[in-house]
Design a protein around this motif. Structure first.
Motif, PDB file in Angstrom:
ATOM      1  N   SER A   1      -2.879   8.738   2.845  1.00 17.18           N
ATOM      2  CA  SER A   1      -2.879   7.286   2.676  1.00 17.18           C
ATOM      3  C   SER A   1      -4.228   6.693   3.075  1.00 17.18           C
ATOM      4  CB  SER A   1      -1.766   6.664   3.520  1.00 17.18           C
ATOM      5  OG  SER A   1      -2.044   6.840   4.899  1.00 17.18           O
ATOM      6  N   GLU A   2      -4.460   5.474   2.605  1.00 18.61           N
ATOM      7  CA  GLU A   2      -5.737   4.815   2.878  1.00 18.61           C
ATOM      8  C   GLU A   2      -5.958   4.613   4.369  1.00 18.61           C
ATOM      9  OE1 GLU A   2      -8.225   4.106   0.937  1.00 18.61           O
ATOM     10  OE2 GLU A   2      -7.212   5.011  -0.756  1.00 18.61           O
TER      11      GLU A   2
ATOM     12  N   ARG B   1      -6.799   7.908   5.891  1.00 21.22           N
ATOM     13  CA  ARG B   1      -8.157   8.321   5.499  1.00 21.22           C
ATOM     14  C   ARG B   1      -9.201   7.618   6.354  1.00 21.22           C
ATOM     15  NH1 ARG B   1      -8.329  10.540   0.146  1.00 21.22           N
ATOM     16  NH2 ARG B   1     -10.448   9.743  -0.171  1.00 21.22           N
ATOM     17  N   SER B   2      -8.984   6.324   6.608  1.00 23.19           N
ATOM     18  CA  SER B   2      -9.941   5.571   7.432  1.00 23.19           C
ATOM     19  C   SER B   2     -10.034   6.156   8.831  1.00 23.19           C
ATOM     20  CB  SER B   2      -9.516   4.095   7.499  1.00 23.19           C
ATOM     21  OG  SER B   2      -9.505   3.521   6.215  1.00 23.19           O
TER      22      SER B   2
ATOM     23  N   GLN C   1       0.811  -1.223   0.000  1.00 28.50           N
ATOM     24  CA  GLN C   1       0.000   0.000   0.000  1.00 28.50           C
ATOM     25  C   GLN C   1       0.840   1.267   0.000  1.00 28.50           C
ATOM     26  OE1 GLN C   1      -2.877  -0.131   3.180  1.00 28.50           O
ATOM     27  NE2 GLN C   1      -4.219  -1.516   2.077  1.00 28.50           N
TER      28      GLN C   1
END
Length: 598
Positions: free
Chosen positions: A464-465, A468-469, A194
């Protein structure tokens, strides 16, 4: 018998006395030495199965954020044996045992990390959890815990209790061994699949925690083995005979014998040298650990300040506003939200009340709070949300108002203002990743669609993912709306570039679209500023930087009404933006960079 045994010193007498008090006689010393030496073997299949199973359980427990599952991995983690072997080798100067312990630990760590990476790569979700985050920022307190734990583990091993080498120390100390290794594997897995930067940062934190515990446990066990005088002459003779018959030990000895320069390493130097090496390793670890300890101290101070604010807010309310003049309860606090930034305090109190509060009472409460906090009333933004209870006074007021006056519903602008105030209060200190600056936020809703919150931020790259979460979850928790949709809109800090013709300061036609886009952003977000970095060709006049900057400023002023107070010119050589801009040749290139006004 050696000379030291014939003429014991005060230190030798103390060591012998302590060993006697612990029930560690000569026979037990031999057993401990041999048990620890055997624990550093590479040929025990059950040991490697335990490493793999413990790594698997710890990795899944970290991903599931389950402390109970992680404890299960702690109970079967076998890494304590090789670490005690490392401490014993340093205490006794046994280079053969030291080489075997290092080989075992290196291979064990590689197996555990590799298996964790394999598990992470197969999982469809890779969200970082609090159990993982808790093992990425070790501090000096973790070092102290590991020192005490290593001492307890070594003492438990030396006491004449069967099976303690793999049971008591493993249960007491494995909490600090296998989970950090699996955090390293998690970070590497994230880096490969990722986000390279976030993954390596996570792996670095987990690796630092494991290294801290490894060094501290080995050093404290070294001190315990020294204090108990494990390496008497009789013990050394027995161990030497065992090493001669042990295949792994003979292999190490043959390897040492094959290279003359390695023979000098056999004693590993004197005792003072070995202690200095251990102390140097601990002091080296204090450098990164002290920084994290400082951050922990700041967090503790902030939490103490937050508790003080909440306690004072509650105390003043209950003392002067929570009861009626006759002593009967008037209101009870349902919720308090208090935030402090610089000298400005934002306070919201939700209360159940049997008698509504007047504006004068609210002003008096603000004045009393300001006096307690050494502020002026204007520095406190107070919102009181009253939830009436069914009292006779309130019911009578409602009946009177309903019978004599038509209650006018709030206007749309009032509702909008209240909603915006609540949104500002909820998102006032929204936490975003480093190098990300909040620009604006908006909320929309429809008849059939869930609420949509749009967050505009300034950054040179996307969040980044995993980050973001975390932001999505934080916003939903702050708003108290689980099904709210959250959208992040990035405004690129690098606004664009303009290439002027040589010996000209007139804006090229191709610059219009770039400047129109920049002007639109500056118009839309008042907190944005534009930094202009201008270069010129070596053959051009010196004043071309100023001329080209003025051309850009004039265009934005004429077409978008952007004042020059929101623009600034910097020398490219001293510009602190992206380093790649500083490497551009002097070819008349102009770089536009957006920043947020402080």
């Amino acid at each position: 018998m050696s000379k030291s045994d014939k003429n014991p010193t005060l230190w030798q007498n103390y060591r012998n006395w302590l060993a006697t008090q612990m029930g560690v006689d000569e026979e037990r010393k031999v057993e401990v030495y041999l048990e620890i030496s055997q624990a550093a073997t590479l040929r025990d299949a059950s040991y490697w199965l335990q490493v793999v199973f413990a790594a698997g359980i710890a990795t899944l427990g970290l991903v599931l954020n389950s402390p109970a599952v992680i404890i299960g991995a702690m109970l079967i983690s076998p890494l304590m044996g090789p670490i005690l072997a490392l401490g014993l080798a340093l205490a006794t100067g046994d280079f053969v045992l030291l080489a075997r312990a290092i080989a075992n630990l290196t291979l064990s760590c590689s197996v555990a990390i590799s298996f964790a990476v394999l598990l992470i790569s197969t999982l469809p979700f890779k969200e970082i959890t609090s159990e993982i985050l808790g093992r990425t920022q070790p501090n000096t307190l973790d070092l102290g815990i590991a020192l005490f734990s290593g001492a307890v583990g070594a003492l438990a091993t030396c006491r004449p209790i069967k099976g303690v080498v793999n049971s008591i120390p493993g249960a007491a100390i494995a909490v600090a061994l296998m989970p950090p290794l699996c955090v390293v594997g998690y970070g590497i897995g994230i880096a490969l699949s990722q986000n390279l930067t976030d993954g390596l940062q996570t792996a670095r934190g987990g690796g630092l925690l494991f290294l801290t515990n490894l060094v501290a446990i080995a050093f404290s066990s070294l001190l315990v083995f020294l204090a108990l005088h494990i390496d008497t002459d009789a013990v050394r003779e027995t161990v030497k005979t065992w090493e001669t018959n042990d295949l792994e030990s003979r292999t190490v000895q043959d390897f040492l014998g094959s290279y003359p320069f390695l023979k000098r390493l056999r004693p590993i130097g004197g005792l003072q040298g070995r202690l200095l090496v251990g102390l140097f390793a601990l002091l080296a670890l204090l450098v990164p650990l002290s920084s994290a300890f400082g951050k922990l101290g700041d967090e503790v101070v902030q939490k103490q300040r937050q508790n003080f604010l909440r306690r004072t807010v509650t105390e003043v309310w209950q003392r002067d506003f929570g009861t009626l003049p006759d002593g009967q309860p008037r209101s009870s606090i349902e919720r308090i939200t208090v935030r402090e930034q610089d000298r400005l305090m934002t306070l919201q109190i939700n209360v159940f009340t049997s008698k509504l509060y007047s504006p004068l009472e609210k002003e008096r409460y603000i004045r009393e709070l300001a006096q307690r906090f050494d502020k002026v009333p204007q520095q406190i933004q107070f919102t009181l949300i009253e939830i009436p209870t069914a009292s006779n006074e309130i019911l009578a007021k409602k009946e009177e108002v309903w019978s004599s006056v038509e209650v006018k519903p709030p206007s749309f602008s009032e509702l909008q203002g209240n909603l915006l105030q609540q949104l500002n209060l909820s998102l006032a200190d929204l936490a975003l990743p480093p190098q990300v600056r909040l620009l604006d936020y908006a909320m929309t809703m429809g008849k059939t669609q869930p609420m949509l919150v749009t967050i505009a931020y300034l950054s040179d790259r996307d969040i980044s993912e995993d980050a973001r979460s975390l932001v999505f979850r934080d916003i939903r928790n702050r708003l108290g709306i689980e099904d709210a949709n959250v959208r992040l809109e990035r405004i690129d800090a690098l606004a664009g570039e303009i290439l002027f013709e040589v010996d000209k300061s007139t804006l090229p036609t191709s610059a219009n679209s770039t400047l129109d886009r920049v002007g639109n952003l500056l118009k839309r977000y008042p907190s944005l500023r534009l930094t202009v970095s201008v270069s010129r060709h070596s053959s051009e006049k010196i004043n071309f930087e100023q001329l080209r900057y003025r051309a850009i400023a004039l265009y934005l002023q004429t077409n978008w009404q952007i004042g020059q107070d929101r623009l600034s010119l910097v020398n490219r050589a001293s510009f602190s933006g992206a380093t790649t801009w500083l490497e551009l040749p002097q070819d008349g290139r102009t770089l536009l960079h957006l920043t947020v006004k402080n």
